[in-house]
Design a protein around this motif. Structure first.
Motif, mmCIF file in Angstrom:
data_model
loop_
_atom_site.group_PDB
_atom_site.id
_atom_site.type_symbol
_atom_site.label_atom_id
_atom_site.label_comp_id
_atom_site.label_asym_id
_atom_site.label_seq_id
_atom_site.Cartn_x
_atom_site.Cartn_y
_atom_site.Cartn_z
ATOM 1 N N ARG A 85 0.825 -1.214 0.000
ATOM 2 C CA ARG A 85 0.000 0.000 0.000
ATOM 3 C C ARG A 85 0.856 1.259 0.000
ATOM 4 N NH1 ARG A 85 -3.166 -2.884 4.520
ATOM 5 N NH2 ARG A 85 -4.202 -4.483 3.275
ATOM 6 N N ILE A 86 2.102 1.144 0.455
ATOM 7 C CA ILE A 86 2.991 2.299 0.371
ATOM 8 C C ILE A 86 3.366 2.550 -1.090
ATOM 9 C CG2 ILE A 86 5.317 3.116 0.940
ATOM 10 C CD1 ILE A 86 4.957 1.693 3.660
ATOM 11 N N GLY A 110 0.920 9.832 5.956
ATOM 12 C CA GLY A 110 1.329 8.498 5.530
ATOM 13 C C GLY A 110 2.675 8.096 6.103
ATOM 14 N N LYS A 112 3.957 9.109 8.950
ATOM 15 C CA LYS A 112 3.748 8.789 10.366
ATOM 16 C C LYS A 112 3.086 7.425 10.509
ATOM 17 C CE LYS A 112 4.873 12.836 12.382
ATOM 18 N NZ LYS A 112 4.020 14.009 12.150
ATOM 19 N N LEU A 113 2.067 7.192 9.672
ATOM 20 C CA LEU A 113 1.304 5.949 9.804
ATOM 21 C C LEU A 113 2.142 4.724 9.480
ATOM 22 C CD1 LEU A 113 -2.046 7.154 8.283
ATOM 23 C CD2 LEU A 113 -1.819 6.036 10.494
ATOM 24 N N SER A 114 3.054 4.874 8.521
ATOM 25 C CA SER A 114 3.826 3.702 8.134
ATOM 26 C C SER A 114 5.200 3.687 8.808
ATOM 27 C CB SER A 114 3.991 3.668 6.617
ATOM 28 O OG SER A 114 4.622 4.859 6.191
ATOM 29 N N ARG A 161 -1.720 13.681 -0.188
ATOM 30 C CA ARG A 161 -1.353 12.770 0.897
ATOM 31 C C ARG A 161 -0.818 11.457 0.326
ATOM 32 N NH1 ARG A 161 -6.477 11.375 4.586
ATOM 33 N NH2 ARG A 161 -6.949 9.910 2.931
ATOM 34 N N SER A 162 -1.456 10.969 -0.753
ATOM 35 C CA SER A 162 -0.946 9.750 -1.392
ATOM 36 C C SER A 162 0.374 10.016 -2.095
ATOM 37 C CB SER A 162 -1.946 9.228 -2.426
ATOM 38 O OG SER A 162 -3.119 8.811 -1.791
ATOM 39 N N MET A 165 3.775 9.799 -0.337
ATOM 40 C CA MET A 165 4.386 8.484 -0.130
ATOM 41 C C MET A 165 5.204 8.073 -1.347
ATOM 42 S SD MET A 165 3.404 7.857 2.832
ATOM 43 C CE MET A 165 3.906 6.163 3.102
ATOM 44 N N LEU B 208 -5.292 3.083 6.262
ATOM 45 C CA LEU B 208 -4.703 1.790 5.904
ATOM 46 C C LEU B 208 -4.120 1.842 4.501
ATOM 47 C CD1 LEU B 208 -7.447 -0.511 7.416
ATOM 48 C CD2 LEU B 208 -5.059 -0.456 8.117
ATOM 49 N N ALA B 209 -4.792 2.574 3.596
ATOM 50 C CA ALA B 209 -4.314 2.666 2.214
ATOM 51 C C ALA B 209 -3.012 3.452 2.123
ATOM 52 C CB ALA B 209 -5.377 3.303 1.329
ATOM 53 N N LEU B 210 -2.709 4.248 3.159
ATOM 54 C CA LEU B 210 -1.450 4.993 3.158
ATOM 55 C C LEU B 210 -0.314 4.175 3.749
ATOM 56 C CD1 LEU B 210 -2.695 8.485 4.284
ATOM 57 C CD2 LEU B 210 -1.474 8.011 2.174
ATOM 58 N N GLY B 211 -0.576 2.927 4.040
ATOM 59 C CA GLY B 211 0.465 2.090 4.616
ATOM 60 C C GLY B 211 0.433 2.074 6.128
ATOM 61 N N GLY B 212 -0.728 2.391 6.707
ATOM 62 C CA GLY B 212 -0.854 2.332 8.159
ATOM 63 C C GLY B 212 -0.954 0.898 8.633
ATOM 64 N N THR B 213 -0.419 0.626 9.832
ATOM 65 C CA THR B 213 -0.601 -0.685 10.443
ATOM 66 C C THR B 213 -1.783 -0.572 11.400
ATOM 67 O OG1 THR B 213 0.872 -0.115 12.247
ATOM 68 C CG2 THR B 213 1.868 -1.143 10.321
ATOM 69 N N SER B 216 -0.676 1.711 14.217
ATOM 70 C CA SER B 216 -0.512 3.142 13.941
ATOM 71 C C SER B 216 -1.843 3.788 13.582
ATOM 72 C CB SER B 216 0.531 3.364 12.835
ATOM 73 O OG SER B 216 0.050 2.928 11.588
ATOM 74 N N VAL B 217 -2.738 3.027 12.960
ATOM 75 C CA VAL B 217 -4.048 3.593 12.635
ATOM 76 C C VAL B 217 -4.828 3.861 13.922
ATOM 77 C CG1 VAL B 217 -6.263 3.176 11.496
ATOM 78 C CG2 VAL B 217 -4.136 2.546 10.350
ATOM 79 N N ARG B 220 -2.841 6.910 15.680
ATOM 80 C CA ARG B 220 -2.771 8.225 15.031
ATOM 81 C C ARG B 220 -4.097 8.698 14.450
ATOM 82 N NH1 ARG B 220 2.225 10.168 14.852
ATOM 83 N NH2 ARG B 220 3.915 8.677 15.110
#
Lengths: 257, 322
Positions: A85-86, A110, A112-114, A161-162, A165, B208-213, B216-217, B220
């Protein structure tokens, strides 16, 4: 034989016992926009979700086939869906910026989330917003809440935002269906600029939009409770002006769907 | 061109049925203010002599409760502090558990398990506190004391909170806090579950589509979005914990004449509600007034906590403001 950047091979999807997609084979060349069209319920949104493994988040989802990114199967055993997804970003039908974050925080959310850290996060904000063609509108209010933006701006923020990444592929699931014509036009312009640097797949219900922005078009159909499948796939001009299958002809000319 | 005069619009109900319904709903709405006001008013009147006899600050923060002395001493400082301490530690223990339960039910569990778990957690909330108190006394206290001893032996040397020189680990604020935590977990988790279920699923998909786990979802996106609501639930639970009477009475050693500031494992602590329960039966008339005064203090503090709660809930969710 051209090298395809992203390729779906015999993709099948089930939700529980229901077979919703059957043997979809599509190739997505680099720097091209591929449009997925078809009536509601034909499985095109489900299909686009298989391309970044989002569909498997739905309980009961099943999958068969392969999705190759640069020749490697993203469903391979050693592959982490988070990494997929990244590399393969996604923009949704409804703008979905994070309501607790500012414009700036949304752009780098993104990372931060990943858990990726980048020292140049500040530049990245500008760069991503420029690519989503909204930098000039928001550069003086980067710390404002994202939800203070209009619907069209929110959707472009989601694109930014996409882009932050740095994905190889951008999937867009009816990105303009909730937007007014002005915002739609701006997003279409953005898509045409973005395809210079990535592969884009877009689901759309808007025939004019498919013609305006896509290089290739795939027509999906699910007839009489059979699983959705691809009826015809080819150059957009050919699909709209010289369809081979009579069903494609009927659909693109607005006779059903 | 002139504008026509404004016409009368039906802002008020015209139908009889609507009028009756409006009146009933209005009365019910306003009665909550009236009832709270009346309770506070009459409680204060009965407690007034106690406030006249001594300074309210001394009453609230001084130490000692003894009706055998002359003049008798009635101060609730250690009890007031104990109420806050036990409630706070209880909340600290309960919150992570409750959030985990809510997350599991809302996002992870298959439907049948989620439904069963919801019912069971709500049942936990329905256990009468006297039953929990008996469980705390008869079943949990020995176990809790054992845990406390392990904690004390392992960490007491360098963490002052966990040191204990008294030789016993029974009837401590630590044990009372855990019993309180068991009582408030269902409360917090059902509020949290409700809030989680209102989080826009599109936002979660986006993350989740941004690569969140998953982690982290949650951290954050889901938690920040629901923070205000969860905090409201937590403060509601804090109010409940502050007012808890019987369960704490069973498992805590009330010590009136000395503050136990932070020695969680020592067998001495306080709780206003338990003080009232402990003393009311054989109280002198003068003492009854002091107990009522303690009730007023507890009531006011709970009101303040709830007021802060609703303020924070509003402030914490600016994007929900209409």
């Amino acid at each position: 034989m051209a090298n395809f950047h992203l390729e779906a091979k015999d993709v099948n999807v089930w939700f529980g016992a229901r077979h919703v997609l059957k043997n979809v084979n599509l190739q997505f060349p680099e720097n091209q926009v591929t449009a997925l069209i078809g009536p509601s319920g034909c499985g095109k949104s489900t299909f686009i979700r298989t391309l970044n493994r989002m569909h498997e988040l739905i309980p009961g989802a099943g999958f068969a086939g392969e999705v190759l990114l640069d020749g490697k199967d993203i469903y391979g055993e050693a592959v982490d869906p988070v990494d997929v997804r990244i590399k393969i970003g996604m923009v949704f039908q409804k703008p979905n910026p994070f309501p607790t974050m500012s414009i700036k925080e949304n752009v780098i959310s993104g990372l931060k989330l990943s858990g990726i850290s980048r020292p140049d996060a500040g530049d990245l904000v500008e760069q991503s917003l420029v690519r989503a063609s909204m930098w000039n509108e928001v550069k003086d209010r980067l710390n404002d809440p994202a939800i203070s933006l209009s619907g069209g701006q929110q959707q472009r923020l989601c694109i930014a935002r996409s882009l932050a990444m740095d994905p190889d592929v951008l999937l867009m699931d009816e990105p303009c269906s909730a937007l007014d014509p002005g915002s739609t036009r701006r997003i279409e312009e953005t898509i045409l600029e973005l395809k210079e640097s990535m592969t884009i797949v877009i689901v759309t219900h808007n025939m004019q939009q498919a013609q305006r922005i896509s290089d290739r078009t795939a027509f999906f159909l699910a007839e009489d409770n059979t699983p959705g499948h691809v009826v015809e796939f080819g150059e957009t001009q050919q699909i709209f002006y010289g369809p081979i299958d009579p069903r494609t002809n009927e659909y693109v000319n607005g006779r059903f769907g | 061109m002139s504008v026509p005069t404004q016409r009368k619009l039906l802002a008020k109900p015209a139908r009889t049925a609507d009028k009756i319904f409006f009146a009933v709903a209005k009365a019910a709405g306003y009665s909550s203010f009236v009832i709270i006001g009346l309770i506070l008013f009459f409680l204060s009147i009965r407690a007034w002599p106690a406030f006249e006899r001594q300074n309210i600050l001394e009453f609230a923060f001084g130490t000692g409760w003894d009706n055998t002395l002359d003049p008798a001493v009635f101060n609730i400082g250690p009890m007031l502090w104990g109420s806050l301490l036990i409630a706070a530690i209880g909340v600290v223990i309960a919150v992570p558990m409750a959030i985990s339960i809510a997350y599991f039910i809302e996002f992870l569990a298959p439907k049948p398990i989620a439904k069963t778990a919801t019912v069971i957690v709500d049942l936990l909330a329905a256990i009468p506190s006297v039953v929990l108190g008996l469980w705390g006394l008869g079943v949990f206290t020995p176990v809790g004391a054992h845990w406390a001893q392990m904690l004390g032996d392992a960490l007491g040397g360098f963490i002052p909170f966990l040191s204990n020189d008294t030789g016993t680990y029974l009837r401590s604020p630590f044990i009372a806090s855990i019993v309180v935590a068991v009582m408030i977990v269902p409360l917090i988790s059902s509020v949290t579950r409700e809030i989680f279920s209102q989080v826009d699923k599109e936002i979660i998909k986006g993350a989740l589509a941004l690569g969140g786990t998953r982690e982290s979802v949650l951290r954050r996106v889901i938690l920040p979005t629901s923070a205000g609501g969860i905090l409201g639930g937590v403060l509601l639970a804090l109010g409940r914990a502050m007012g808890e009477t019987v369960a704490i009475f069973f498992v805590l050693n009330l010590v009136f004449d000395e503050y136990n500031w932070f020695n969680l494992l020592e067998p001495q602590g306080g709780a206003i509600a338990s003080l009232i329960l402990a003393r009311f039966g054989e109280a002198t008339p003068e003492e009854v007034e002091a107990l009522l005064a303690a009730g007023v203090v507890l009531f006011v503090i709970t009101l303040i906590i709830n007021a802060i709660a609703s303020y924070i809930v509003q402030k914490a969710q600016p994007w929900r403001r209409d």
